[in-house]
Design a protein around this motif. Structure first.
Motif, PDB file in Angstrom:
ATOM      1  N   PHE A 201      -2.097  10.565   9.104  1.00 34.04           N
ATOM      2  CA  PHE A 201      -1.336   9.317   9.137  1.00 34.04           C
ATOM      3  C   PHE A 201      -2.270   8.136   8.938  1.00 34.04           C
ATOM      4  CE2 PHE A 201       1.317  12.388  11.029  1.00 34.04           C
ATOM      5  CZ  PHE A 201       2.614  11.959  10.854  1.00 34.04           C
TER       6      PHE A 201
ATOM      7  N   GLN B  28      -2.535   5.423  10.564  1.00 35.93           N
ATOM      8  CA  GLN B  28      -3.196   5.013  11.811  1.00 35.93           C
ATOM      9  C   GLN B  28      -3.778   6.222  12.539  1.00 35.93           C
ATOM     10  OE1 GLN B  28      -3.675   1.919  12.091  1.00 35.93           O
ATOM     11  NE2 GLN B  28      -2.235   1.285  10.536  1.00 35.93           N
TER      12      GLN B  28
ATOM     13  N   ALA C 133      -3.048   8.558  14.298  1.00 36.73           N
ATOM     14  CA  ALA C 133      -2.160   9.173  15.293  1.00 36.73           C
ATOM     15  C   ALA C 133      -2.844  10.280  16.079  1.00 36.73           C
ATOM     16  CB  ALA C 133      -0.878   9.696  14.625  1.00 36.73           C
ATOM     17  N   LEU C 134      -4.086  10.049  16.497  1.00 38.92           N
ATOM     18  CA  LEU C 134      -4.720  10.999  17.421  1.00 38.92           C
ATOM     19  C   LEU C 134      -4.032  10.840  18.768  1.00 38.92           C
ATOM     20  CD1 LEU C 134      -8.496  10.535  16.588  1.00 38.92           C
ATOM     21  CD2 LEU C 134      -6.916  12.243  15.722  1.00 38.92           C
ATOM     22  N   PHE C 135      -3.953  11.936  19.540  1.00 39.39           N
ATOM     23  CA  PHE C 135      -3.259  11.868  20.826  1.00 39.39           C
ATOM     24  C   PHE C 135      -4.182  11.298  21.896  1.00 39.39           C
ATOM     25  CE2 PHE C 135      -1.354  15.802  18.808  1.00 39.39           C
ATOM     26  CZ  PHE C 135      -0.320  15.082  18.225  1.00 39.39           C
ATOM     27  N   PRO C 136      -3.883  10.089  22.375  1.00 35.18           N
ATOM     28  CA  PRO C 136      -4.813   9.457  23.317  1.00 35.18           C
ATOM     29  C   PRO C 136      -4.821  10.131  24.683  1.00 35.18           C
ATOM     30  CG  PRO C 136      -2.875   8.090  23.022  1.00 35.18           C
ATOM     31  CD  PRO C 136      -2.741   9.228  22.065  1.00 35.18           C
ATOM     32  N   MET C 137      -3.757  10.913  24.967  1.00 31.26           N
ATOM     33  CA  MET C 137      -3.704  11.554  26.283  1.00 31.26           C
ATOM     34  C   MET C 137      -4.502  12.847  26.318  1.00 31.26           C
ATOM     35  SD  MET C 137      -0.970  11.827  24.233  1.00 31.26           S
ATOM     36  CE  MET C 137       0.543  10.949  24.616  1.00 31.26           C
ATOM     37  N   MET C 138      -5.142  13.185  25.200  1.00 31.76           N
ATOM     38  CA  MET C 138      -5.899  14.438  25.166  1.00 31.76           C
ATOM     39  C   MET C 138      -7.338  14.175  24.736  1.00 31.76           C
ATOM     40  SD  MET C 138      -3.205  16.763  23.107  1.00 31.76           S
ATOM     41  CE  MET C 138      -1.463  16.532  23.364  1.00 31.76           C
TER      42      MET C 138
ATOM     43  N   PHE D  93      -4.413  21.374  19.408  1.00 29.68           N
ATOM     44  CA  PHE D  93      -2.975  21.183  19.602  1.00 29.68           C
ATOM     45  C   PHE D  93      -2.121  22.087  18.714  1.00 29.68           C
ATOM     46  CE2 PHE D  93       1.096  19.096  18.869  1.00 29.68           C
ATOM     47  CZ  PHE D  93       1.486  18.802  20.158  1.00 29.68           C
ATOM     48  N   GLY D  94      -2.417  22.062  17.405  1.00 31.32           N
ATOM     49  CA  GLY D  94      -1.614  22.855  16.476  1.00 31.32           C
ATOM     50  C   GLY D  94      -1.751  24.356  16.724  1.00 31.32           C
TER      51      GLY D  94
ATOM     52  N   ARG E 218       0.342  25.439  19.586  1.00 32.06           N
ATOM     53  CA  ARG E 218       1.757  25.539  19.228  1.00 32.06           C
ATOM     54  C   ARG E 218       2.048  26.853  18.512  1.00 32.06           C
ATOM     55  NH1 ARG E 218       0.803  21.914  21.849  1.00 32.06           N
ATOM     56  NH2 ARG E 218       1.393  23.510  23.330  1.00 32.06           N
TER      57      ARG E 218
ATOM     58  N   ARG F 215      -8.237  18.201  12.950  1.00 32.54           N
ATOM     59  CA  ARG F 215      -7.013  18.610  13.634  1.00 32.54           C
ATOM     60  C   ARG F 215      -6.029  19.242  12.656  1.00 32.54           C
ATOM     61  NH1 ARG F 215      -3.385  14.073  16.573  1.00 32.54           N
ATOM     62  NH2 ARG F 215      -2.866  13.570  14.432  1.00 32.54           N
TER      63      ARG F 215
ATOM     64  N   ASP G   3       3.704   5.205  20.290  1.00 29.39           N
ATOM     65  CA  ASP G   3       3.651   5.082  18.838  1.00 29.39           C
ATOM     66  C   ASP G   3       4.457   6.228  18.197  1.00 29.39           C
ATOM     67  OD1 ASP G   3       2.981   4.686  16.264  1.00 29.39           O
ATOM     68  OD2 ASP G   3       0.819   4.720  16.556  1.00 29.39           O
TER      69      ASP G   3
ATOM     70  N   SER H 276       4.299   7.421  15.384  1.00 31.65           N
ATOM     71  CA  SER H 276       3.520   8.333  14.551  1.00 31.65           C
ATOM     72  C   SER H 276       2.904   9.453  15.395  1.00 31.65           C
ATOM     73  CB  SER H 276       2.462   7.580  13.752  1.00 31.65           C
ATOM     74  OG  SER H 276       1.513   7.019  14.603  1.00 31.65           O
ATOM     75  N   LEU H 277       2.740   9.222  16.712  1.00 36.57           N
ATOM     76  CA  LEU H 277       2.242  10.311  17.563  1.00 36.57           C
ATOM     77  C   LEU H 277       3.254  11.444  17.615  1.00 36.57           C
ATOM     78  CD1 LEU H 277       0.620   8.604  20.685  1.00 36.57           C
ATOM     79  CD2 LEU H 277      -0.451   9.412  18.600  1.00 36.57           C
TER      80      LEU H 277
ATOM     81  N   ALA I 155       3.227  13.092  14.267  1.00 36.19           N
ATOM     82  CA  ALA I 155       2.018  13.901  14.083  1.00 36.19           C
ATOM     83  C   ALA I 155       2.155  15.221  14.824  1.00 36.19           C
ATOM     84  CB  ALA I 155       0.793  13.137  14.563  1.00 36.19           C
TER      85      ALA I 155
ATOM     86  N   LEU J  12       2.215  18.941  13.240  1.00 41.23           N
ATOM     87  CA  LEU J  12       1.246  19.980  13.611  1.00 41.23           C
ATOM     88  C   LEU J  12       1.940  21.226  14.153  1.00 41.23           C
ATOM     89  CD1 LEU J  12      -1.426  17.668  15.235  1.00 41.23           C
ATOM     90  CD2 LEU J  12      -1.730  18.999  13.173  1.00 41.23           C
ATOM     91  N   GLY J  13       3.272  21.247  14.060  1.00 34.87           N
ATOM     92  CA  GLY J  13       3.982  22.468  14.388  1.00 34.87           C
ATOM     93  C   GLY J  13       4.667  22.477  15.742  1.00 34.87           C
ATOM     94  N   ALA J  14       4.668  21.330  16.432  1.00 34.62           N
ATOM     95  CA  ALA J  14       5.266  21.320  17.766  1.00 34.62           C
ATOM     96  C   ALA J  14       6.789  21.291  17.676  1.00 34.62           C
ATOM     97  CB  ALA J  14       4.770  20.111  18.546  1.00 34.62           C
TER      98      ALA J  14
ATOM     99  N   ILE K 225       3.440  15.183  24.650  1.00 38.17           N
ATOM    100  CA  ILE K 225       3.197  13.842  24.126  1.00 38.17           C
ATOM    101  C   ILE K 225       4.004  12.802  24.900  1.00 38.17           C
ATOM    102  CG2 ILE K 225       3.194  12.386  22.056  1.00 38.17           C
ATOM    103  CD1 ILE K 225       1.441  14.854  21.758  1.00 38.17           C
TER     104      ILE K 225
ATOM    105  N   PRO L 285       3.547  12.820  29.125  1.00 39.28           N
ATOM    106  CA  PRO L 285       2.247  12.270  29.547  1.00 39.28           C
ATOM    107  C   PRO L 285       2.131  10.777  29.252  1.00 39.28           C
ATOM    108  CG  PRO L 285       1.913  14.324  28.395  1.00 39.28           C
ATOM    109  CD  PRO L 285       3.367  14.003  28.252  1.00 39.28           C
TER     110      PRO L 285
END
Ligand code: ATP
Ligand code: MG
Lengths: 379, 297
Positions: free
Chosen positions: A96, A98, A100-105, A113-114, A117, A161, B188, B190-191, B194, B198-200, B209, B212
């Motif tokens: 993306f 921006q 869109a990295l996950f800030p909570m991880m 992550f993928g 899943r 990622r 966001d 886009s999170l 994303a 990524l398959g979620a 996501i 949290p």
């Protein structure tokens, strides 16, 4: 059936195509964002989609990723139709704008992550994410928080990622747009090296023509929801198919006028002020119709006196209006004497003529075979 | 002699003075209306009347509470129902907040928010009476059920625990929606995309996501709603009637009906202790810190 299909793919695109788009269309409330678009992307290639803001690039990419439902047409990824396939089931991943990295991880969890899943066991996940981080030059960063990374490092995490999932296709939506100029230059080279190292097919969106030329093996130049031309960067630069491509890709001098005469492939174009230039024509153009000619700044010779110019080409006179110093890309902006039209000429890289002064009278000429003219859109 | 215009105070004092002045009304309010009455209540709860106008320090009130099963049963019941109501409110409010922030656009989103707000223009008493009109035996809903042939006789819908819970959820909804909206708004889009890319699955996105990210908002909403439910008097009593058995009712009875202020004060403190304990437990379980929650919501 799959054998037949893949064979047909090979013959159609010259090599196995990872992505084929057929007659894709998308309307937004009467406005056509993507208009009957078809193209194929070869396996392992770096394909860029280049176009001005609002031409439909993001819409196209999001349709490939599955976030937007097309109004018509089909998308095939690895010979499989993506109709009715949800984004989380497509063999594509998207970077993306921006990131869109996950800030909570943590960085490592982002990369895992993928895999998580897909129910890859924890130990395997950690091993693969570490391996991937190492390959993008971030060994040891797994336990860091995302906001502890620099812009370039985040970029690499985003790529790691996605690539850890070994997608058929990686989609990138102006991923360098948020970076500053210096880092952008650096990341450009890094992206190209990463793509070569992984061999994954990249589909890359940009509105920056230099990015597209430097990175890509093939570029589709997009305008108003359609491709004006698809080709290698060299083809786009040296033989643009339309006036739009000629003016959008690389710097170009545009001279609009009427085609007055033609001898063989070369035509004479006369501007309304009466300045005559020669250029080869693209396609059949009737004498008397309005045309646009394009001459690259580096195609023109510049001399202080006319006798030093090659004899075989028509000579023009101009007055130096400004000097555009930019190291190896330095140029002068002239005004052609008779028509007062602006004309840009690249300065020789030897440093000769570096002492030109504003207001000085100079002579220039160019090879008509390196200039090209198109029928004007409104003519 | 250079700077005669400077304040005659050391420089470091000025910001502190301004800060004190700005905080003065809030501090005054806190001290006069919360700290002082509670100190008085604390003193009350720890004394016993031995003769008219004669008091002795004692733990008698607290002993009474534990000795009398009715008291602590009501206490536990109030806690359990309040936790249930909070959980239900969260379940109802989350989809509403999601639609307001992520699905509806522009005007539709503001309109939805306004719809959540409108019931709060009416006082709580009137709202609870509205429920009475709807639910009582000769009310609208039982009549409708009879008309539809679902029941032969109009059923008694009032005075059930489910009715109390419904009323509490309705009363608390806005206080859950507001912090949820503000925390989901900062998520966001886009999170989410994303993660999907990524398959979620939808559930995995929610779990890894959305929740949290919204955790501080969820916690803040739950704390506020839980405290509102626990301390609510009107809704449980109007909708639950005589057998609502809400702990605030016991406090009311001690203070107003029995004039046993000492016992009422002790009950008050037990309730305070209960809400503090449950909030602390909730924070511990969700791994949040109170300060963070209050700052981020
Ligand atoms: N969800 C939408 N609703 C309505 N119109 C849209 C929507 N998304 C895009 N458009 C319109 O479609 C056109 C193409 O948009 P798109 O985002 O694909 O452009 P772009 O080429 O990515 O531009 P940029 O380089 O600025 O990102 C634009 O005119 C835009 O206004
Ligand atoms: Mg875009």
């Amino acid at each position: 059936m799959s054998v037949m299909d893949s064979e047909r793919q090979v013959t159609a695109a010259g090599a196995a195509a990872d992505l084929r788009v057929r007659r894709l269309t998308k309307n937004f409330a009467g406005h056509v964002a993507v208009n009957d678009l078809s193209f194929a992307v070869e396996r392992g290639s770096f394909f860029s989609i280049l176009g001005p803001s609002g031409c439909g690039k993001t819409t196209l990419l999001r349709m490939i990723a599955g976030f937007i439902e097309p109004d018509g047409g089909d998308i095939l990824i690895g010979a499989r139709s993506m109709r009715e396939v949800a984004p989380n089931r497509r063999p594509v991943n998207m970077i993306f704008q921006q990131l869109a990295l996950f800030p909570m991880m943590s960085v490592g969890e982002n990369v895992e992550f993928g895999l998580a899943r897909r129910n890859v066991p924890k130990a395997e996940r950690v091993r693969r994410s570490h391996e991937m981080l190492e390959r993008v030059g971030l060994a040891g960063a797994a336990s860091k928080r995302v906001d502890e990374l620099s812009g370039g490092q985040r970029q690499r995490v985003a790529i790691a990622r996605s690539l850890v999932l070994e997608p058929t296709l990686l989609l990138l939506d102006e991923p360098l747009g948020a970076l500053d100029l210096k880092l952008r230059e650096h990341m450009k080279i890094e992206l190209k090296q990463l793509q070569a190292a992984f061999g994954t097919t990249f589909v890359y969106i940009t509105h920056d023509q230099s990015e597209a030329l430097v990175l890509s093996s093939h570029v589709g130049v997009m305008n108003r929801g359609r491709f004006e031309q698809v080709g290698t960067p060299q083809e786009l630069y040296y033989s643009p198919a339309t006036a739009f491509v000629a003016s959008f890709v690389g710097a170009n001098n545009r001279v609009a006028g009427r085609l007055t005469q033609r001898s063989g492939a070369v035509a004479t174009i006369e501007t309304s002020e009466g300045w005559r230039v020669h250029a080869r024509t693209s396609g059949a153009i009737a004498t008397g119709s309005s045309v646009e000619a394009f001459i690259r700044p580096e195609a023109a010779h510049l001399e202080r006196d006319a006798s030093s110019l090659p004899e075989e080409h028509a000579k023009h006179v101009g007055v130096v209006e400004s000097l555009l110093f930019d190291g190896a890309n330095s140029a002068v902006l002239l005004r052609e004497q008779s028509s007062r039209l602006p004309f840009r000429v690249a300065l020789p890289q030897t440093g000769r003529l570096a002492d030109l002064k504003v207001g000085e009278r100079v002579h220039f000429s160019f090879d008509p075979s390196r200039a090209i003219c198109f029928a004007a859109a409104d003519g | 002699m250079a700077n005669t215009l400077a304040l005659p105070l050391p420089r470091a004092w000025t910001p502190r003075l301004i800060l004190t002045l700005l905080l003065a009304p809030a501090l005054l309010w806190l001290v006069a209306l919360i700290v002082l009455p509670h100190m008085q209540l604390a003193l009350l709860s720890f004394r016993e009347r031995v003769a008219p106008h004669e008091y002795e320090p004692s733990l008698g009130q607290y002993q009474t509470f534990f000795a009398e099963p009715l008291y602590w049963q009501v206490f536990v019941r109030t806690a359990v129902l309040s936790v249930t109501a909070t959980a239900l409110t969260l379940l109802v409010a989350f989809p509403i907040a999601w639609v307001i922030t992520k699905v509806a656009r522009g005007r539709a989103s503001s309109l939805l928010f306004a719809i959540c707000l409108i019931p709060f223009w009416v006082s709580e008493t009137v709202r609870a009476l509205g429920w009475l009109i709807l639910l009582r035996e000769s009310g609208v809903l039982p009549a409708l059920l009879v008309k539809l042939g679902l029941t032969a006789m109009p059923p008694e819908l009032l005075y059930h625990d489910a009715t109390i819970l419904t009323g509490l959820v309705y009363t608390s909804l806005l206080f859950m929606v507001v912090p949820l909206v503000s925390s989901l708004e900062s998520l966001d889009n886009s999170l989410v995309e994303a993660a999907y890319d990524l398959g979620a699955s939808g559930l995995a996105i929610l779990r890894h996501i959305v929740i949290p990210h919204a955790a501080p908002g969820i916690t803040a909403g739950c704390i506020v709603v839980f405290m509102l439910c626990l301390g609510n008097y009107l809704t449980p009593n109007l909708l639950g009637g005589k057998n609502s058995q809400w702990f605030t009712e016991l406090i009311y009875t001690q203070f107003i009906v029995r004039f046993n202020w000492e016992q009422g004060a002790a009950f008050g403190f037990l309730l305070l202790g209960l809400s503090t304990a449950i909030v602390a437990l909730g924070l511990r379980m969700s791994g949040q810190r109170f300060v963070d929650v209050m700052r981020r919501s």
